[in-house]
Scaffold this motif. Structure first.
Motif, PDB file in Angstrom:
ATOM      1  N   ASN A 229      -5.616  13.080 -33.548  1.00 13.37           N
ATOM      2  CA  ASN A 229      -6.748  12.164 -33.679  1.00 13.37           C
ATOM      3  C   ASN A 229      -6.525  10.809 -33.032  1.00 13.37           C
ATOM      4  O   ASN A 229      -7.442   9.995 -33.011  1.00 13.37           O
ATOM      5  N   GLY A 230      -5.311  10.548 -32.556  1.00 12.51           N
ATOM      6  CA  GLY A 230      -5.018   9.219 -32.044  1.00 12.51           C
ATOM      7  C   GLY A 230      -5.162   8.166 -33.122  1.00 12.51           C
ATOM      8  O   GLY A 230      -5.620   7.040 -32.865  1.00 12.51           O
ATOM      9  N   ALA A 231      -4.765   8.509 -34.346  1.00 16.02           N
ATOM     10  CA  ALA A 231      -5.035   7.670 -35.514  1.00 16.02           C
ATOM     11  C   ALA A 231      -4.099   6.460 -35.543  1.00 16.02           C
ATOM     12  O   ALA A 231      -2.918   6.578 -35.872  1.00 16.02           O
TER      13      ALA A 231
ATOM     14  N   LEU B 159      -4.923  10.699 -22.684  1.00 15.22           N
ATOM     15  CA  LEU B 159      -4.147   9.584 -22.161  1.00 15.22           C
ATOM     16  C   LEU B 159      -4.545   8.240 -22.770  1.00 15.22           C
ATOM     17  O   LEU B 159      -4.203   7.188 -22.234  1.00 15.22           O
ATOM     18  N   GLY B 160      -5.259   8.278 -23.882  1.00 16.38           N
ATOM     19  CA  GLY B 160      -5.497   7.055 -24.639  1.00 16.38           C
ATOM     20  C   GLY B 160      -6.735   6.276 -24.270  1.00 16.38           C
ATOM     21  O   GLY B 160      -6.859   5.108 -24.664  1.00 16.38           O
TER      22      GLY B 160
ATOM     23  N   THR C 233      -9.033   7.293 -13.099  1.00 17.12           N
ATOM     24  CA  THR C 233      -8.410   5.983 -12.944  1.00 17.12           C
ATOM     25  C   THR C 233      -8.427   5.262 -14.285  1.00 17.12           C
ATOM     26  O   THR C 233      -9.506   4.940 -14.811  1.00 17.12           O
ATOM     27  N   PRO C 234      -7.265   5.025 -14.876  1.00 17.61           N
ATOM     28  CA  PRO C 234      -7.228   4.323 -16.170  1.00 17.61           C
ATOM     29  C   PRO C 234      -7.768   2.907 -16.017  1.00 17.61           C
ATOM     30  O   PRO C 234      -7.551   2.257 -14.982  1.00 17.61           O
ATOM     31  N   PRO C 235      -8.442   2.404 -17.019  1.00 16.96           N
ATOM     32  CA  PRO C 235      -8.990   1.045 -16.932  1.00 16.96           C
ATOM     33  C   PRO C 235      -7.958  -0.049 -17.170  1.00 16.96           C
ATOM     34  O   PRO C 235      -8.274  -1.229 -17.021  1.00 16.96           O
TER      35      PRO C 235
ATOM     36  N   LEU D 100      -2.305   8.548 -27.786  1.00 17.86           N
ATOM     37  CA  LEU D 100      -2.973   9.739 -27.271  1.00 17.86           C
ATOM     38  C   LEU D 100      -3.835  10.398 -28.328  1.00 17.86           C
ATOM     39  O   LEU D 100      -3.670  10.164 -29.532  1.00 17.86           O
ATOM     40  N   ARG D 101      -4.752  11.248 -27.862  1.00 17.36           N
ATOM     41  CA  ARG D 101      -5.570  12.067 -28.764  1.00 17.36           C
ATOM     42  C   ARG D 101      -5.732  13.441 -28.133  1.00 17.36           C
ATOM     43  O   ARG D 101      -6.361  13.578 -27.090  1.00 17.36           O
TER      44      ARG D 101
END
Length: 337
Positions: free
Chosen positions: A265-267, A115-116, A42-44, A144-145
């Motif tokens: 890396n989700g940079a 999913l971030g 569940t995404p926050p 994303l990473r």
């Protein structure tokens, strides 16, 4: 170059990974052997799967990525423990995932990061009304990473100095020709897992030619896969160190490293410099100057230091893109040369 990282493994010492992948695919296709591993998360905060996962898609027929009509996303990839297929769908406020193959558990463990979940959108403070409005309208954007370098590095190298259509065709040809069928129920989707480092290294020169990939790009990829293990270590490095690690490879510069690390890396600060169109888009959006160069783009993005990649994503999502004035870049063709 290999000596700057670690002793090079000879081809004779490398396992026949392609054969192992085919055997794993055969086992996955056997009756009763295709039960997936599953996970719900569940995404926050609001999450738009299309916005988050979209950067992984390399063209409309990417053999490693699909979005089907019901909003389900499929991703075939090569994890550190082997090939895997991940299916992601939204069920109300929950994300349901299923995974197949030797890499299934690795993929499910990394689902939140993919999913971030490790992204911090609140770190971005808009200084322009356009970006404030776009962020308000796109609350589900997360960076994303993947934790995987090579899978983003190779298609980024293929995109150097050519049209996106040319790069997408090359990626499709090479993955379908030298990759392996993705584990799980993917036959109808035509999903494939890209080759392992040895598989890339063994591609004959004439196959690069057939894929319309010139010697400069193919040589860069070959140099990268020889030190694949050291490049994958960049996925856990801070951005400056990760950029330095990738750019030790001749043929990998700031543009390619940024395009790679944005995904692996989700940079949030990996701004793409050296792009043909992005400076003009940023200049047009923030200063009404469609002729901006890299230097002006970086100056305009100074207020977003630490979040410059997110700023450019929001600009691209805003729709404030200048009309094209010059003819489109014409595709090249080395096949008949």
């Amino acid at each position: 170059m290999a000596g700057r990282f670690a002793p090079r493994t000879t081809r004779a010492e490398l396992p026949n990974q392609a054969a192992a992948d085919r055997a794993a695919a055969d086992r996955a296709a056997a009756p009763g052997a295709d039960a997936p591993r599953t996970r719900e998360w569940t995404p926050p905060a609001p999450l738009d799967l299309r916005l988050v996962l979209g950067p992984l898609r390399r063209g409309p027929a990417d053999p490693t990525f699909r979005m089907v009509g019901d909003g389900t996303f499929w991703r075939a990839t090569r994890t550190p423990v082997g090939p895997g297929t991940l299916r992601i769908a939204r069920h109300g406020d929950r994300i349901a995932a299923a995974a197949w193959g030797p890499g299934a558990d690795w993929l499910l463990e990394g689902l939140p990061a993919l999913l971030g979940a490790e992204d911090d959108p609140e770190a971005f403070v808009p200084r322009h009304r356009l970006l404030a409005l776009t962020r308000h309208r796109r609350p589900g954007l997360r960076l994303l990473r993947t934790g995987l370098v090579l899978e983003s590095l190779i298609p980024s190298v293929l995109e150097q100095k050519v049209t996106t259509d040319e790069a997408y065709r090359a990626w499709r040809h090479l993955v379908r020709r030298f990759g392996t069928p993705a584990p799980g129920p993917t036959a109808d989707l035509g999903l494939h897992v890209m080759p392992d480092p040895r598989g890339w290294a063994m591609i004959p020169s004439w196959e690069w030619h057939k894929a319309n990939v010139d010697a400069k790009r193919s040589s860069t990829i070959l140099r990268a896969v020889r030190v694949a293990r050291r490049l994958e270590e960049a996925a856990t490095m801070p951005l400056p160190e990760a950029q330095t690690r990738l750019q030790l490879i001749p043929g990998i510069g700031p543009w390619t490293s940024a395009e790679t690390l944005q995904r692996s890396n989700g940079a949030a600060d990996a701004v793409t410099v050296g792009d043909l169109h992005l400076p003009g888009i940023v200049g047009h959006a923030l200063a009404d100057n469609r002729d901006a160069d890299d230097e002006e783009m970086l100056s305009l993005l100074t207020p977003y230091e630490g979040q410059r990649h997110r700023a450019t994503r929001l600009i691209l999502l805003s729709g404030r893109i200048p009309d094209r004035r010059a003819p489109r870049m014409q595709p090249g063709n080395i096949v008949n040369l």
